[in-house]
Scaffold this active site. Structure first.
Site, PDB file in Angstrom:
ATOM      1  N   SER A   1      -5.980   3.900  -2.153  1.00  0.00           N
ATOM      2  CA  SER A   1      -7.333   4.190  -1.668  1.00  0.00           C
ATOM      3  C   SER A   1      -7.976   5.396  -2.367  1.00  0.00           C
ATOM      4  CB  SER A   1      -7.324   4.380  -0.148  1.00  0.00           C
ATOM      5  OG  SER A   1      -6.880   3.188   0.493  1.00  0.00           O
TER       6      SER A   1
ATOM      7  N   GLU B   1       2.794   5.534  -4.857  1.00  0.00           N
ATOM      8  CA  GLU B   1       1.836   4.772  -4.055  1.00  0.00           C
ATOM      9  C   GLU B   1       2.430   4.463  -2.690  1.00  0.00           C
ATOM     10  OE1 GLU B   1      -1.152   2.629  -6.822  1.00  0.00           O
ATOM     11  OE2 GLU B   1       0.379   1.254  -6.137  1.00  0.00           O
TER      12      GLU B   1
ATOM     13  N   GLU C   1       3.250  -4.515  -4.538  1.00  0.00           N
ATOM     14  CA  GLU C   1       2.871  -5.920  -4.318  1.00  0.00           C
ATOM     15  C   GLU C   1       3.848  -6.859  -5.025  1.00  0.00           C
ATOM     16  OE1 GLU C   1      -1.185  -5.392  -5.524  1.00  0.00           O
ATOM     17  OE2 GLU C   1      -1.554  -4.247  -3.697  1.00  0.00           O
TER      18      GLU C   1
ATOM     19  N   LYS D   1      -5.593  -5.731 -10.496  1.00  0.00           N
ATOM     20  CA  LYS D   1      -4.840  -6.734  -9.723  1.00  0.00           C
ATOM     21  C   LYS D   1      -5.323  -8.146 -10.116  1.00  0.00           C
ATOM     22  CE  LYS D   1      -3.906  -3.197  -6.372  1.00  0.00           C
ATOM     23  NZ  LYS D   1      -3.566  -2.786  -5.024  1.00  0.00           N
TER      24      LYS D   1
ATOM     25  N   GLY E   1      -5.102  -0.172  -0.419  1.00  0.00           N
ATOM     26  CA  GLY E   1      -6.134  -1.109   0.004  1.00  0.00           C
ATOM     27  C   GLY E   1      -6.494  -1.003   1.482  1.00  0.00           C
TER      28      GLY E   1
ATOM     29  N   ASN F   1      -6.109  -0.454 -11.972  1.00  0.00           N
ATOM     30  CA  ASN F   1      -5.319  -1.679 -11.775  1.00  0.00           C
ATOM     31  C   ASN F   1      -6.223  -2.721 -11.120  1.00  0.00           C
ATOM     32  OD1 ASN F   1      -3.509  -3.668 -11.139  1.00  0.00           O
ATOM     33  ND2 ASN F   1      -2.374  -2.474  -9.615  1.00  0.00           N
TER      34      ASN F   1
ATOM     35  N   HIS G   1       5.202  -2.405  -8.973  1.00  0.00           N
ATOM     36  CA  HIS G   1       4.151  -2.199  -7.971  1.00  0.00           C
ATOM     37  C   HIS G   1       4.632  -2.774  -6.634  1.00  0.00           C
ATOM     38  CE1 HIS G   1       0.354  -2.471  -5.852  1.00  0.00           C
ATOM     39  NE2 HIS G   1      -0.133  -1.624  -6.743  1.00  0.00           N
TER      40      HIS G   1
HETATM   41  O1  LIG Z   1      -2.431  -0.021  -8.070  1.00  0.00           O
HETATM   42  C1  LIG Z   1      -3.259   0.421  -7.282  1.00  0.00           C
HETATM   43  C2  LIG Z   1      -2.949   0.612  -5.902  1.00  0.00           C
HETATM   44  O2  LIG Z   1      -2.227  -0.430  -5.364  1.00  0.00           O
HETATM   45  C3  LIG Z   1      -4.032   1.154  -5.044  1.00  0.00           C
HETATM   46  O3  LIG Z   1      -4.954   0.186  -4.635  1.00  0.00           O
HETATM   47  P1  LIG Z   1      -6.267   0.660  -3.857  1.00  0.00           P
HETATM   48  O4  LIG Z   1      -6.880   1.739  -4.678  1.00  0.00           O
HETATM   49  O5  LIG Z   1      -7.119  -0.559  -3.753  1.00  0.00           O
HETATM   50  O6  LIG Z   1      -5.786   1.184  -2.533  1.00  0.00           O
END
Ligand SMILES: O=C[C@H](O)COP(=O)(O)O
Length: 261
Positions: free
Chosen positions: A218, A172, A102, A12, A178, A10, A100
């Protein structure tokens, strides 16, 4: 039970269409074809990159797939700024992330809207990656199973068992996204097992055995191996680490059981 591991990157809101081409080319070059027998690899770029990624994957007959990070619950009409299921299907998308954390947080997406989006995706033969996950205060109060299974049930409301088969679930925990703070494999497995048990309860064990449940938060090459060893974790939704071709390739190879390319 023969669930194939899925690694979904992803991106983002990162990378323009030129950078997208460069990253996909690098991943495709670095990850030899033999790994794809054991792991499905997909990238989820911003909408503006998808056409370029499609042209590259089609032209070079790449084995990785791609998808989107969101879609409208509507097929067309006066919905300024939205992108519909038919548009994504026409671009050859395989997956679309829905719900998600977010989007739930920054766009106030409710379980009801998430459910509409899941239906819209399935209507156009896109596999929804339905995201669920608890915030830190819920985890600290021990409410993670109740919170995530409620989100799952709400997200799938009204679907038939044969539709649920095409859904991917991503667990998640919000506190692990993150932050560098990854859930332990045991913590992640506990929730993923509960999500699968809920699927079995509602749609039967055959369907529950087929649905892939991913962990996200993460994930890196250093922890993917232990995560995919867990019985109910079938891969990962990867954020930050999916933007680095070397790291993402390593992660995919380890998810496939290695060795490193
Ligand atoms: O969609 C992915 C997640 O929100 C995980 O993000 P991350 O790997 O940067 O923690």
């Amino acid at each position: 039970m023969a669930r194939k591991v899925l690694i979904a990157g992803n991106w983002k809101m990162n990378l323009n269409h030129l950078e997208a081409i460069a990253l996909v080319q690098k991943i495709a070059f670095s990850l030899p074809e033999k790994y794809y027998a054991k792991v499905d690899v997909t990238v989820l770029p911003p909408f503006t990159d998808i056409r370029s990624v499609q042209t590259l994957t089609d032209g070079d007959k790449l084995l990785l797939t791609y998808g989107a990070q969101d879609l409208s619950p509507n097929d067309s009409g006066a919905y300024t700024g939205d992108i519909s299921g038919p548009m994504l299907a026409k671009l050859g998308c395989t997956y679309v992330t829905i719900g998600h954390s977010e989007r739930r947080e920054y766009h106030a997406e409710s379980d009801e809207l998430v459910n509409k989006k899941v239906r819209a995706a399935l209507k156009h033969a896109l596999s929804p990656i339905l995201c669920v996950g608890e915030p830190l205060e819920v985890r600290e109060a021990g409410g993670q199973i109740e919170h995530t299974t409620n989100q799952l049930v709400a997200g799938l409301k009204g679907l038939k068992a044969e539709q649920v088969k095409n859904v991917v679930v991503a667990y998640e925990p919000v506190w692990a996204i993150g932050t560098g703070r990854v859930a332990t494999p045991a913590d992640a497995e506990e929730v993923c097992a509960a999500l699968r048990a809920t699927l079995a309860e509602k749609y039967g064990s055959e369907i529950a055995d087929d649905v892939r449940v991913l962990y996200g938060g993460s994930v890196k090459s250093g922890n993917i191996g232990d995560l995919v060893k867990c019985e109910n974790i079938d891969g990962a939704l990867v954020g930050g680490a999916s933007l680095d071709a070397d790291e993402f390739t390593k992660l995919c190879a380890l998810a496939a059981g290695g060795p490193l390319p």
